[in-house]
Design an enzyme around this catalytic site. Structure first.
Site, PDB file in Angstrom:
ATOM      1  CB  SER A  82     -29.491  -3.697  10.650  1.00 25.37           C
ATOM      2  OG  SER A  82     -30.531  -3.554   9.734  1.00 25.37           O
ATOM      3  CG  ASP A 151     -32.413 -10.795   7.575  1.00 24.79           C
ATOM      4  OD1 ASP A 151     -33.410 -10.058   7.396  1.00 24.79           O
ATOM      5  OD2 ASP A 151     -31.369 -10.398   8.104  1.00 24.79           O
ATOM      6  CG  HIS A 182     -32.731  -8.077  10.684  1.00 24.94           C
ATOM      7  ND1 HIS A 182     -32.093  -8.095   9.467  1.00 24.94           N
ATOM      8  CD2 HIS A 182     -32.545  -6.828  11.181  1.00 24.94           C
ATOM      9  CE1 HIS A 182     -31.558  -6.909   9.235  1.00 24.94           C
ATOM     10  NE2 HIS A 182     -31.808  -6.122  10.261  1.00 24.94           N
TER      11      HIS A 182
END
Length: 196
Positions: A82, A151, A182
């Site tokens: 991320s 996601d 995610h």
């Protein structure tokens, strides 16, 4: 919050430590090492300590920390998840890195003010702060990217594929995994297999 209890981070750290024990590695940084290269997980924890500014993940603070405190270099295999992915991409624009694995990387701030303030993303009109993929590829010859088909935060078409295209990743370096969201959950065997 113990960051090692979040997502798959602690699981991967434990698995890499087990590999280190089996293979008698010399160096361990954050969560493991391979041969004479270091494996470093860039998330909200690095080098056994929390990354500074863990909620905003400010570019200025994180890049400085990665360079001055952690010492990411051409011997390092760095894994970013991320915001950690964007931090590593920006880091590779100016610094040498052995290899980078991106997990849930994105290209824009996704219209989120907090992400915009982090400093990683180009301006909305593209007039400032562009990604320099040529510099990234010059400073790091090996990139891999993981993304999930569902996601909830980072759309495949507009975000993940833009990173893939910018880095020129082939099918051997881009992994689309089904139903992984995610990448919140452990285990993450595909990542471990790639690192091993």
């Amino acid at each position: 919050v113990n960051i090692r209890d979040c997502n798959w981070y602690g699981w991967l750290a434990n698995e890499l430590m087990e590999l280190k024990t089996k293979k008698s590695f010399d160096d361990v940084v954050a969560c493991g090492a391979l041969s004479d290269h270091r494996v470093l997980l860039i998330m909200r924890v690095a080098g056994g300590e929390d990354m500074p500014d863990p909620f905003a993940a400010s570019r200025e603070i994180w890049i400085s920390h990665m360079k001055d405190k952690i010492g990411i270099d051409e011997r390092t295999l760095a894994i970013g998840h991320s915001s950690g992915s964007e931090a590593l991409m920006r880091y590779a624009e100016t610094e040498n890195v052995g290899a980078i694995i991106l997990v849930s990387a994105c290209y824009t701030d996704l219209g989120d003010e907090g992400e915009r303030r982090s400093g990683y993303y180009p301006s909305r009109d593209g007039s400032s702060n562009p990604w320099n993929f040529n510099a990234m590829k010059a400073n790091c010859q090996v990139f891999y990217q993981f993304h999930s088909d569902n996601d909830p935060f980072i759309p495949l078409e507009d975000e993940a594929l833009a990173v893939r295209e910018g880095l020129g990743l082939s099918d051997e370096h881009f992994f689309m995994l089904p139903r992984r969201s995610h990448f919140f959950d452990a285990p993450f065997p595909e990542l471990l297999e790639l690192v091993d």
